[in-house]
Motif scaffolding. Structure first.
Motif, short mmCIF file in Angstrom:
data_model
loop_
_atom_site.label_atom_id
_atom_site.label_comp_id
_atom_site.label_asym_id
_atom_site.label_seq_id
_atom_site.Cartn_x
_atom_site.Cartn_y
_atom_site.Cartn_z
N SER A 119 0.82 -1.20 0.00
CA SER A 119 0.00 0.00 0.00
C SER A 119 0.86 1.26 0.00
CB SER A 119 -0.93 0.00 1.22
OG SER A 119 -1.68 1.18 1.28
N ALA A 120 1.93 1.26 0.79
CA ALA A 120 2.81 2.43 0.87
C ALA A 120 3.51 2.68 -0.46
CB ALA A 120 3.84 2.22 1.98
N ALA A 121 3.93 1.61 -1.13
CA ALA A 121 4.62 1.76 -2.42
C ALA A 121 3.71 2.41 -3.45
CB ALA A 121 5.10 0.40 -2.91
N VAL A 122 2.45 1.97 -3.50
CA VAL A 122 1.50 2.54 -4.46
C VAL A 122 1.13 3.97 -4.08
CG1 VAL A 122 -0.82 2.32 -5.43
CG2 VAL A 122 0.62 0.29 -5.16
N GLU A 123 0.93 4.22 -2.79
CA GLU A 123 0.60 5.57 -2.34
C GLU A 123 1.68 6.57 -2.74
OE1 GLU A 123 -1.94 7.05 -0.83
OE2 GLU A 123 -3.17 5.24 -0.81
N ALA A 124 2.94 6.12 -2.78
CA ALA A 124 4.05 7.01 -3.14
C ALA A 124 4.00 7.44 -4.60
CB ALA A 124 5.38 6.32 -2.85
N LEU A 125 3.20 6.77 -5.42
CA LEU A 125 3.08 7.12 -6.84
C LEU A 125 1.83 7.93 -7.15
CD1 LEU A 125 4.05 3.78 -8.64
CD2 LEU A 125 5.54 5.65 -7.96
N LYS A 126 0.87 7.97 -6.23
CA LYS A 126 -0.44 8.55 -6.55
C LYS A 126 -0.37 10.05 -6.84
CE LYS A 126 -3.55 5.30 -4.21
NZ LYS A 126 -4.61 5.16 -3.19
N PHE A 127 0.67 10.74 -6.34
CA PHE A 127 0.76 12.17 -6.61
C PHE A 127 0.90 12.46 -8.10
CE2 PHE A 127 5.20 11.03 -6.71
CZ PHE A 127 5.79 11.95 -7.56
N LEU A 128 1.38 11.44 -8.87
CA LEU A 128 1.53 11.62 -10.31
C LEU A 128 0.18 11.75 -11.01
CD1 LEU A 128 4.37 9.01 -10.92
CD2 LEU A 128 4.59 11.49 -10.90
N ASP A 129 -0.90 11.37 -10.34
CA ASP A 129 -2.23 11.54 -10.91
C ASP A 129 -2.60 13.01 -11.08
OD1 ASP A 129 -3.52 9.22 -11.69
OD2 ASP A 129 -4.26 8.74 -9.69
N HIS A 130 -1.98 13.88 -10.26
CA HIS A 130 -2.44 15.26 -10.20
C HIS A 130 -1.34 16.28 -10.52
CE1 HIS A 130 -5.78 13.30 -8.25
NE2 HIS A 130 -4.98 12.85 -7.31
N GLU A 131 -0.07 15.92 -10.28
CA GLU A 131 1.00 16.88 -10.50
C GLU A 131 1.30 17.02 -11.99
OE1 GLU A 131 2.70 18.75 -8.30
OE2 GLU A 131 1.38 18.02 -6.71
N PRO A 132 1.65 18.24 -12.45
CA PRO A 132 2.07 18.40 -13.85
C PRO A 132 3.32 17.57 -14.12
CG PRO A 132 1.67 20.53 -12.80
CD PRO A 132 1.66 19.51 -11.71
N LEU A 133 3.35 16.90 -15.26
CA LEU A 133 4.52 16.11 -15.62
C LEU A 133 5.61 17.03 -16.14
CD1 LEU A 133 2.81 13.05 -17.33
CD2 LEU A 133 3.58 13.29 -14.97
N PRO A 134 6.85 16.81 -15.73
CA PRO A 134 7.93 17.73 -16.12
C PRO A 134 8.29 17.60 -17.58
CG PRO A 134 8.84 15.85 -14.98
CD PRO A 134 7.35 15.70 -14.91
N ALA A 135 8.79 18.73 -18.14
CA ALA A 135 9.22 18.71 -19.54
C ALA A 135 10.45 17.84 -19.73
CB ALA A 135 9.51 20.13 -20.01
N GLY A 136 11.21 17.63 -18.63
CA GLY A 136 12.44 16.86 -18.75
C GLY A 136 12.25 15.37 -18.89
N GLY A 137 11.01 14.90 -18.78
CA GLY A 137 10.80 13.47 -18.97
C GLY A 137 10.20 12.81 -17.75
N VAL A 138 9.18 12.02 -17.98
CA VAL A 138 8.48 11.36 -16.88
C VAL A 138 9.31 10.24 -16.29
CG1 VAL A 138 7.27 9.69 -18.33
CG2 VAL A 138 6.21 10.46 -16.21
#
Length: 368
Positions: free
Chosen positions: A174-193
């Motif tokens: 659960s902790a591992a997946v929670e650590a990725l969930k912010f990517l649902d909402h944060e702008p993706l950087p121009a430098g590469g996902v």
């Protein structure tokens, strides 16, 4: 039989005299005789085969320490070690190739920061396909395990499956997946996902360590994808899997980080032997409570309308054949129906482990 001088032996073996002197010092290829007065080296003709083997292995790029071990083996065992070495080289090359392809693609798409000619907004080109991600996730305890240590998640951008193990397996996944969930909402950087995903793995490792309390036997796998709007970025650690169903064909797009998979890669096991091997669940990579984060597999996948992706724990892939998975993914009209059917297939097969699935479709919204 007459001895060969170092010069004659060098010409016959295609090794330089300098290399032969080095291999003598390293006890890799000792001369048959050394003149006690002049120190001149002499070699027996029967040493040519060993010298040529050393030369060939050096051309492969094998380190001298590994060559010493291979040279001491019987031919069959030496062949297995060479096969294993080359499997590692191919795996490392594939990782570098993926990184090179990403860099070429990224730099080719880079837009200059300064534009000398003003631009006017225009309507989208007619050949531009607008894709939307539609998804569903389902996790089931199965028929044997007393609790569910898997975590499955599907969001607007993030798809993830984690398979926890050990006394704190459930909070670890659960902790591992929670650590990725912010990517649902944060702008993706121009430098590469991919850089962002690699950083997210560091965060996932820290999260696992916090919940595991540095317990060696606690950890989790992690297989996740992030939708960029035109591509899917993949991060993979462990033996959960990602599959792609495209044009009626099913492709496994992850590589298991297990002892058995490495033995398959090296030719030490057949696929039939792997299914019953006692170490088939032994992981070579995972997010652990007491170790730094491992190097994840990272790559970008070009997206096409009609693609269907499956992420799953080994509770599905270990008991349901790829043919059945393909048939189920092909038949189910929507992701929600697909995940229910896949979990049902695992349960019909006995479900000795927890079962988790994420199914996501790439849909052309302009065609609707």
């Amino acid at each position: 039989m007459e001895m060969l001088t170092i010069g004659a032996f060098a010409r016959a073996s295609r090794l330089s005299p300098k290399a032969l002197r080095l291999y003598d010092e390293l006890e890799l290829l000792r001369p048959a005789r050394v003149d006690p007065e002049t120190g001149y080296r002499y070699y027996a003709p029967e040493q040519l085969e060993q010298a040529r083997l050393v030369a060939w292995l050096r051309r492969l790029g094998m380190p001298l320490a590994d060559i010493r071990e291979v040279r001491a083996l019987e031919p069959a065992a030496a062949a297995r070690e060479i096969r294993a070495f080359w499997a590692r080289i191919e795996s490392e090359t594939a990782t570098r190739r993926d990184l090179a392809a990403f860099l070429v693609d990224h730099l080719s798409r880079t837009v200059p920061a300064v534009q000398t000619v003003p631009t006017v907004p225009t309507a989208p080109r007619k050949d531009t396909t607008m894709l939307e991600l539609r998804y569903s996730a389902l996790s089931d305890t199965g028929l044997v395990r007393p609790a569910n240590q898997d975590t499955a998640y599907a969001g607007t951008r993030v798809l993830a499956v984690a398979d926890g193990f050990g006394s704190g397996g459930a909070p670890a996944s659960s902790a591992a997946v929670e650590a990725l969930k912010f990517l649902d909402h944060e702008p993706l950087p121009a430098g590469g996902v991919l850089n962002l995903l690699e950083d997210a793995v560091q965060g996932a490792t820290q999260a696992v360590q916090e919940v595991a309390g540095s317990t060696a036997e606690t950890g989790t796998t992690l297989t996740a994808m992030v939708w960029t709007g035109s591509q899917l970025a993949l991060v993979h650690i462990g033996d959960s899997r990602a599959y792609l169903l495209r044009d009626g064909d099913l492709f496994q797009i992850t590589h298991d980080h297990t002892m058995v998979q490495s033995m398959l890669d090296e030719g030490r096991l057949t696929p039939e032997e792997a299914t019953t091997h006692p170490q088939r669940t032994l992981l070579l990579k995972a997010l652990l409570g007491n170790e730094p984060s491992p190097v994840p597999d990272l790559r970008l996948h070009d997206a096409l309308a009609g693609d269907r992706y499956l992420l799953c724990s080994d509770g599905l892939s270990a008991v349901v054949s790829e043919n059945t998975i393909k048939e189920t993914l092909t038949a189910a009209p929507a992701p929600a129906e697909a995940v229910r059917a896949l979990v049902a297939s695992a349960n019909d097969s006995g479900s000795p482990d927890n079962v988790s699935c994420v199914v996501a479709d790439l849909v052309n919204t302009e065609a609707q």
